[in-house]
Design a protein around this motif. Structure first.
Motif, PDB file in Angstrom:
ATOM      1  N   VAL A 104       0.829  -1.199   0.000  1.00  0.00           N
ATOM      2  CA  VAL A 104       0.000   0.000   0.000  1.00  0.00           C
ATOM      3  C   VAL A 104       0.867   1.255   0.000  1.00  0.00           C
ATOM      4  CG1 VAL A 104      -1.923  -1.150   1.123  1.00  0.00           C
ATOM      5  CG2 VAL A 104      -0.182  -0.033   2.521  1.00  0.00           C
ATOM      6  N   LEU A 105       0.301   2.337  -0.519  1.00  0.00           N
ATOM      7  CA  LEU A 105       1.008   3.617  -0.514  1.00  0.00           C
ATOM      8  C   LEU A 105       1.005   4.207   0.893  1.00  0.00           C
ATOM      9  CD1 LEU A 105      -0.443   5.269  -3.748  1.00  0.00           C
ATOM     10  CD2 LEU A 105       1.580   3.810  -3.519  1.00  0.00           C
ATOM     11  N   LYS A 106       1.990   5.051   1.164  1.00  0.00           N
ATOM     12  CA  LYS A 106       1.976   5.780   2.429  1.00  0.00           C
ATOM     13  C   LYS A 106       2.186   7.262   2.151  1.00  0.00           C
ATOM     14  CE  LYS A 106       6.832   4.967   3.760  1.00  0.00           C
ATOM     15  NZ  LYS A 106       7.679   4.402   4.836  1.00  0.00           N
ATOM     16  N   LYS A 107       1.700   8.082   3.058  1.00  0.00           N
ATOM     17  CA  LYS A 107       1.738   9.520   2.878  1.00  0.00           C
ATOM     18  C   LYS A 107       2.894  10.140   3.664  1.00  0.00           C
ATOM     19  CE  LYS A 107      -3.234  10.233   2.091  1.00  0.00           C
ATOM     20  NZ  LYS A 107      -4.449  10.929   2.572  1.00  0.00           N
ATOM     21  N   TYR A 112       0.465  11.893  -1.124  1.00  0.00           N
ATOM     22  CA  TYR A 112       1.142  10.793  -1.788  1.00  0.00           C
ATOM     23  C   TYR A 112       2.230  11.384  -2.689  1.00  0.00           C
ATOM     24  CZ  TYR A 112      -2.968   8.064  -0.405  1.00  0.00           C
ATOM     25  OH  TYR A 112      -3.965   7.465   0.310  1.00  0.00           O
ATOM     26  N   TRP A 113       3.363  10.659  -2.814  1.00  0.00           N
ATOM     27  CA  TRP A 113       4.508  11.186  -3.554  1.00  0.00           C
ATOM     28  C   TRP A 113       4.933  10.229  -4.655  1.00  0.00           C
ATOM     29  CZ3 TRP A 113       6.415  16.054  -2.831  1.00  0.00           C
ATOM     30  CH2 TRP A 113       5.914  16.739  -1.720  1.00  0.00           C
ATOM     31  N   LEU A 114       5.323  10.792  -5.770  1.00  0.00           N
ATOM     32  CA  LEU A 114       5.689  10.051  -6.982  1.00  0.00           C
ATOM     33  C   LEU A 114       7.017  10.582  -7.514  1.00  0.00           C
ATOM     34  CD1 LEU A 114       3.224   9.472  -9.973  1.00  0.00           C
ATOM     35  CD2 LEU A 114       5.563  10.202 -10.360  1.00  0.00           C
ATOM     36  N   ALA A 115       7.930   9.680  -7.845  1.00  0.00           N
ATOM     37  CA  ALA A 115       9.219  10.062  -8.442  1.00  0.00           C
ATOM     38  C   ALA A 115       9.191   9.748  -9.932  1.00  0.00           C
ATOM     39  CB  ALA A 115      10.369   9.321  -7.761  1.00  0.00           C
ATOM     40  N   TYR A 116       9.762  10.649 -10.723  1.00  0.00           N
ATOM     41  CA  TYR A 116       9.769  10.466 -12.174  1.00  0.00           C
ATOM     42  C   TYR A 116      11.048  11.057 -12.759  1.00  0.00           C
ATOM     43  CZ  TYR A 116       8.418  15.426 -12.669  1.00  0.00           C
ATOM     44  OH  TYR A 116       8.389  16.801 -12.631  1.00  0.00           O
ATOM     45  N   HIS A 117      11.291  10.746 -14.028  1.00  0.00           N
ATOM     46  CA  HIS A 117      12.390  11.389 -14.744  1.00  0.00           C
ATOM     47  C   HIS A 117      11.889  11.875 -16.094  1.00  0.00           C
ATOM     48  CE1 HIS A 117      12.710   7.058 -15.796  1.00  0.00           C
ATOM     49  NE2 HIS A 117      13.065   7.490 -16.995  1.00  0.00           N
ATOM     50  N   SER A 118      12.616  12.828 -16.653  1.00  0.00           N
ATOM     51  CA  SER A 118      12.194  13.436 -17.910  1.00  0.00           C
ATOM     52  C   SER A 118      13.397  13.672 -18.810  1.00  0.00           C
ATOM     53  CB  SER A 118      11.480  14.764 -17.641  1.00  0.00           C
ATOM     54  OG  SER A 118      11.079  15.364 -18.859  1.00  0.00           O
ATOM     55  N   TYR A 119      13.234  13.295 -20.067  1.00  0.00           N
ATOM     56  CA  TYR A 119      14.249  13.546 -21.094  1.00  0.00           C
ATOM     57  C   TYR A 119      13.960  14.886 -21.766  1.00  0.00           C
ATOM     58  CZ  TYR A 119      14.609   8.494 -20.492  1.00  0.00           C
ATOM     59  OH  TYR A 119      14.722   7.241 -19.950  1.00  0.00           O
ATOM     60  N   TYR A 135       3.216  15.217  -6.378  1.00  0.00           N
ATOM     61  CA  TYR A 135       2.427  14.830  -5.216  1.00  0.00           C
ATOM     62  C   TYR A 135       0.939  14.966  -5.536  1.00  0.00           C
ATOM     63  CZ  TYR A 135       1.724  19.840  -4.472  1.00  0.00           C
ATOM     64  OH  TYR A 135       1.382  21.155  -4.643  1.00  0.00           O
ATOM     65  N   THR A 136       0.127  14.290  -4.722  1.00  0.00           N
ATOM     66  CA  THR A 136      -1.318  14.423  -4.858  1.00  0.00           C
ATOM     67  C   THR A 136      -1.982  14.220  -3.506  1.00  0.00           C
ATOM     68  OG1 THR A 136      -3.266  13.698  -6.092  1.00  0.00           O
ATOM     69  CG2 THR A 136      -1.768  11.980  -5.368  1.00  0.00           C
ATOM     70  N   GLU A 137      -3.120  14.855  -3.333  1.00  0.00           N
ATOM     71  CA  GLU A 137      -4.020  14.603  -2.219  1.00  0.00           C
ATOM     72  C   GLU A 137      -5.297  13.938  -2.705  1.00  0.00           C
ATOM     73  OE1 GLU A 137      -3.580  18.019   0.909  1.00  0.00           O
ATOM     74  OE2 GLU A 137      -3.406  18.929  -1.094  1.00  0.00           O
ATOM     75  N   TRP A 144      -2.138  14.913 -10.307  1.00  0.00           N
ATOM     76  CA  TRP A 144      -0.825  15.060  -9.689  1.00  0.00           C
ATOM     77  C   TRP A 144      -0.254  16.452  -9.955  1.00  0.00           C
ATOM     78  CZ3 TRP A 144       1.533  11.383  -6.607  1.00  0.00           C
ATOM     79  CH2 TRP A 144       0.886  10.137  -6.554  1.00  0.00           C
ATOM     80  N   HIS A 145       0.508  16.953  -8.997  1.00  0.00           N
ATOM     81  CA  HIS A 145       1.130  18.269  -9.092  1.00  0.00           C
ATOM     82  C   HIS A 145       2.653  18.091  -9.039  1.00  0.00           C
ATOM     83  CE1 HIS A 145      -2.891  19.827  -8.259  1.00  0.00           C
ATOM     84  NE2 HIS A 145      -2.934  18.956  -7.260  1.00  0.00           N
TER      85      HIS A 145
END
Length: 347
Positions: A104-107, A112-119, A135-137, A144-145
């Motif tokens: 499960v996700l945790k806050k 909630y937090w998300l990691a990403y990368h961008s080219y 992040y999102t609420e 997502w913001h």
């Protein structure tokens, strides 16, 4: 090193998720980089779609871990001039650490937090990627913001990561955030990818580990070119990192263990090998996400083989069929296969 608890010798042998193959869809060419978790009594998969122009990130949902339906795109390309406007590949959400527990996700900070990368350029992994957070609420996980600036860039890194930063794994333990990521040393052919670590107390300011990379390529063999795409979880009294190794010919899954998240020992052999000619993972079996459900370990990964007539999608200039599949610690697929995906979904 006892790796028996981390072995998943039973392959499903079919895709659980395939790109649409439809013009103008974000996943026209391929799907990639699965991240599986549990939320609101359903299974979710965050994944990346590629349409020949750039990456975007979506969610799929499932009731049984084998049959997945597209749920919605959550990180889109846009026409702005931001650093992440052309490609956005989400790879990890902050989740509970325990491998044997529900995924499960945790806050943190009630988000909630998300990691990403961008080219930075259009195309397939064009340019040196940077890492960001969103992040999102929203409990539906659809809105997502993104933080305005990247949290890690290759320009600020050491020589081993100057070519770009890629798949992220975000772990919180005892009040400290650990960001594992793989990076390459250059943008020209024949680069080397290894796995590094940065830490933070607030998700804003990050400090690279002083002895990076924490997982290094071997001098020869199956992981002599890449040790990439870390998936780090806690198992009883040790930490385990699932990753893939590459030797410029084939990609296969491996495992490493640690007592402290900083010092890692890799098992010398792959734990998931490529399949035989014609099988869906005959070229690549790589990019892990691992969960436990009902006492069974499910190891999802990106599979690739040369294109064949009838394939729904074609990637890499039409030469490759790239999908997402799964292997398990027990043979739970035999009874699922007759009532599983339709022929169309398993193309």
């Amino acid at each position: 090193m006892n790796i028996a608890p981390y072995m998943t010798p039973y392959k499903y042998g079919k895709p659980v998720l395939t790109g649409s193959g439809l013009p103008d869809q974000f996943d026209q060419n391929a799907v990639d980089c699965p991240f599986v978790f549990q939320h609101q009594d359903r299974f979710y998969m965050m994944y990346v779609g590629f349409n020949g122009i750039g990456y975007q990130t979506a969610l799929a949902v499932s009731e049984d871990l084998l049959n997945w339906e597209h749920h919605g795109v959550i990180l889109e390309r846009n026409e702005l001039s931001n650093w992440d406007s052309k490609n956005i590949a989400g790879t990890w959400m902050l989740r509970e650490n325990e491998l044997e527990a529900p995924p499960v996700l945790k806050k943190w900070d009630n988000k909630y937090w998300l990691a990403y990368h961008s080219y930075p350029e259009d195309g397939y992994e064009e340019g040196s990627a940077k890492i960001g957070l969103a992040y999102t609420e929203d409990e539906n996980l659809l809105e997502w913001h993104r933080l305005p600036d990247p949290i890690l860039t290759p320009e600020e890194g050491e020589d081993w990561e100057k070519g770009g930063l890629y798949k992220e794994c975000l772990v919180e333990h005892d009040g400290l955030f650990y960001l594992f990521y793989n990076a390459k040393n250059k943008n020209t052919s024949g680069w080397v990818e290894q796995t590094g670590l940065a830490t933070s107390t607030d998700l804003k300011t990050w400090t690279r580990h002083g002895d990076n990379p924490v997982l290094r390529v071997s001098e020869e063999g199956w992981k002599s070119a890449f040790v990439s795409d870390p998936c780090v979880l806690r198992s009883k009294d040790e930490w385990v990192m699932f990753f893939f190794g590459y030797d410029y010919r084939r990609a296969q899954e491996g495992v490493a263990v640690s007592s402290d998240l900083f010092n890692w020992e890799a098992y010398p052999e792959p734990i998931i090998r490529i399949g035989a000619e014609g099988e869906i993972d005959s070229t690549y079996a790589h990019k892990p996400t691992v969960i436990t459900h009902n006492g069974v370990l499910y190891h999802f990964y990106c599979s690739a083989r040369p294109s064949q007539d009838g394939d729904r999608t074609r990637n890499n200039n039409g030469r490759e069929f790239r999908t997402i599949t799964v292997a398990a610690s027990r043979d739970v697929f035999e009874q699922a296969l007759p009532g599983g995906m339709s022929d169309e979904a398993s193309i």
